[in-house]
Design a protein around this motif. Structure first.
Motif, short mmCIF file in Angstrom:
data_model
loop_
_atom_site.label_atom_id
_atom_site.label_comp_id
_atom_site.label_asym_id
_atom_site.label_seq_id
_atom_site.Cartn_x
_atom_site.Cartn_y
_atom_site.Cartn_z
N LYS A 154 0.68 -1.30 -0.30
CA LYS A 154 0.22 0.20 0.37
C LYS A 154 0.46 1.35 0.13
O LYS A 154 0.52 2.09 0.90
CB LYS A 154 -0.77 -0.18 0.65
CG LYS A 154 -1.88 -1.29 1.39
CD LYS A 154 -3.46 -1.21 2.15
CE LYS A 154 -3.76 -2.47 2.31
NZ LYS A 154 -2.96 -3.28 2.80
N ARG B 3 2.23 5.69 -1.18
CA ARG B 3 1.84 6.34 -0.69
C ARG B 3 1.52 6.83 -2.12
O ARG B 3 0.74 7.52 -2.98
CB ARG B 3 1.84 7.11 -0.15
CG ARG B 3 1.04 8.49 1.41
CD ARG B 3 1.79 8.47 2.54
NE ARG B 3 3.33 9.30 1.83
CZ ARG B 3 3.16 10.14 1.08
NH1 ARG B 3 2.90 11.36 1.28
NH2 ARG B 3 4.56 10.80 0.98
N THR C 170 4.77 -3.02 9.15
CA THR C 170 4.77 -1.42 7.96
C THR C 170 3.15 -1.68 8.02
O THR C 170 2.36 -2.54 7.89
CB THR C 170 4.42 -2.09 6.47
OG1 THR C 170 6.38 -2.78 6.81
CG2 THR C 170 4.12 -1.15 5.54
N HIS C 171 2.37 -0.11 8.69
CA HIS C 171 1.46 -0.11 8.61
C HIS C 171 0.98 -0.93 9.69
O HIS C 171 -0.07 -1.41 9.65
CB HIS C 171 0.08 -0.37 8.05
CG HIS C 171 1.16 0.36 6.07
ND1 HIS C 171 0.62 1.83 5.54
CD2 HIS C 171 0.92 -0.43 5.06
CE1 HIS C 171 1.24 1.93 5.17
NE2 HIS C 171 1.22 0.39 4.17
#
Length: 331
Positions: A154, A156, A190-191
């Motif tokens: 995902k 940006r 991550t995230h």
């Protein structure tokens, strides 16, 4: 070749249906999501499975042992749930010594692809599909000769529109297990979660060759809209198109899937409708919908609906008893 299927998630986007059952057991096109996945893998010759379970995991284990007793099945519990890489890390000793490699298929994903061809392809293979909103997915970037140069979760600012669809063929299972151990040991998130994309990226940086295969159809069944789309696509095959069961004063518009011992009368059913076992439908118009087992619909006009099992809906006059996270749209 062994298949590893993570099915530990809560399925919050499919509430209220996932309040009482795991997401992978939500019905679609005359089966469950997980049933469609297992059937495809079994048809490709897979006989050994590792299921990574968590939320309502006992229901998944019971379902698999009841419906697929012939399989060699192992169940690993993921608790707490900290991402796909964390799930695979917990199960790593179940697959790291597989000399013929392994398949990973996410438990809420149904893909149309030539699985035997994927299994025969040398090296590591990542299944992908072109998408319009790449920032919502894990993405693959490729270089010369189609070799994967980067996988990222995902981003940006996406530099590719080829999304990972949740099917992975890993040739060297021990290499993946070691990469999973590294990201867990280093607390590389991550995230907020441990991502499989990060483990795959470590493998690429260490010299692993990865290629891609495009899938024909991909259904991420974690949302109502995509689940209904999957239901329509999966019903659109000769098995369901050619069937037109007879019920009193009722019109059936294929494709439909109607379970055992249903009572249907004075209704119009279809197209793209799946109804579970022992459900009652009377004086109802029903299209593009999934209806669970042991439910009852009377005097209703319904489309694009998902109704769980053991539910009751009567139209015209409404006396409603609706639980949390339920949506009713009369427009």
């Amino acid at each position: 070749m062994k298949a590893v299927i993570p099915v530990a998630g809560i399925g919050s986007r499919l509430r209220p249906h996932t309040h009482t059952q795991p997401k992978s057991l939500v019905p679609v096109a005359g089966n469950t999501i997980l049933g469609h996945i297992i059937d495809r893998l079994v048809a490709a010759g897979v006989e050994e499975f590792v299921f990574i379970i968590g939320y309502l995991g006992e229901k998944i284990e019971s379902y698999v042992r009841r419906q697929y007793p012939q399989l060699r099945s192992t169940f690993v519990v993921q608790e707490p749930r900290e991402g796909i890489a964390h799930a695979l890390w917990l199960a790593r000793e179940q697959f790291r010594h597989e000399q013929d490699g392994m398949l990973i298929l996410l438990g809420d994903t149904i893909v149309d692809v030539d699985l035997p061809a994927v299994m025969r392809t040398p090296g590591n293979v990542l299944a992908v599909k072109e998408v319009k909103t790449p920032s919502m997915f894990g993405l693959v970037e490729t270089g010369s000769g189609g070799r994967v140069t980067k996988v990222v979760e995902k981003p940006r600012i996406p530099k590719s529109n080829y999304a990972l669809v949740g099917l992975y063929k890993i040739a060297n299972a021990d290499w993946l297990a070691s990469a999973l151990e590294r990201i867990i040991d280093q607390d590389q998130r991550t995230h907020g979660e441990f991502q499989l994309t990060d483990a795959l990226m470590l493998m690429i940086q260490d010299g692993a060759d990865m290629t891609t295969v495009s899938v024909d159809n991909w259904f991420d069944c974690g949302r109502k809209e995509s689940l209904l789309e999957a239901n329509a696509r999966l019903l659109n095959v000769p098995e369901f198109l050619s069937k037109s069961p007879q019920f009193p004063d009722t019109i059936i518009i294929p494709p439909v899937s109607i379970g055992k011992d249903c009572q249907i009368s004075n209704s119009i059913i279809g197209p793209n409708v799946a109804i579970g076992d022992r459900t009652i439908v009377k004086n109802t118009i029903l299209s593009d919908s999934i209806i669970g087992s042991y439910s009852e619909l009377r005097s209703a006009v319904m489309h694009d609906c998902i109704v769980g099992s053991d539910a009751l809906f009567k139209g015209t006059r409404h006396s409603l008893n609706i639980g949390d996270n339920t949506e009713i749209d009369y427009s």
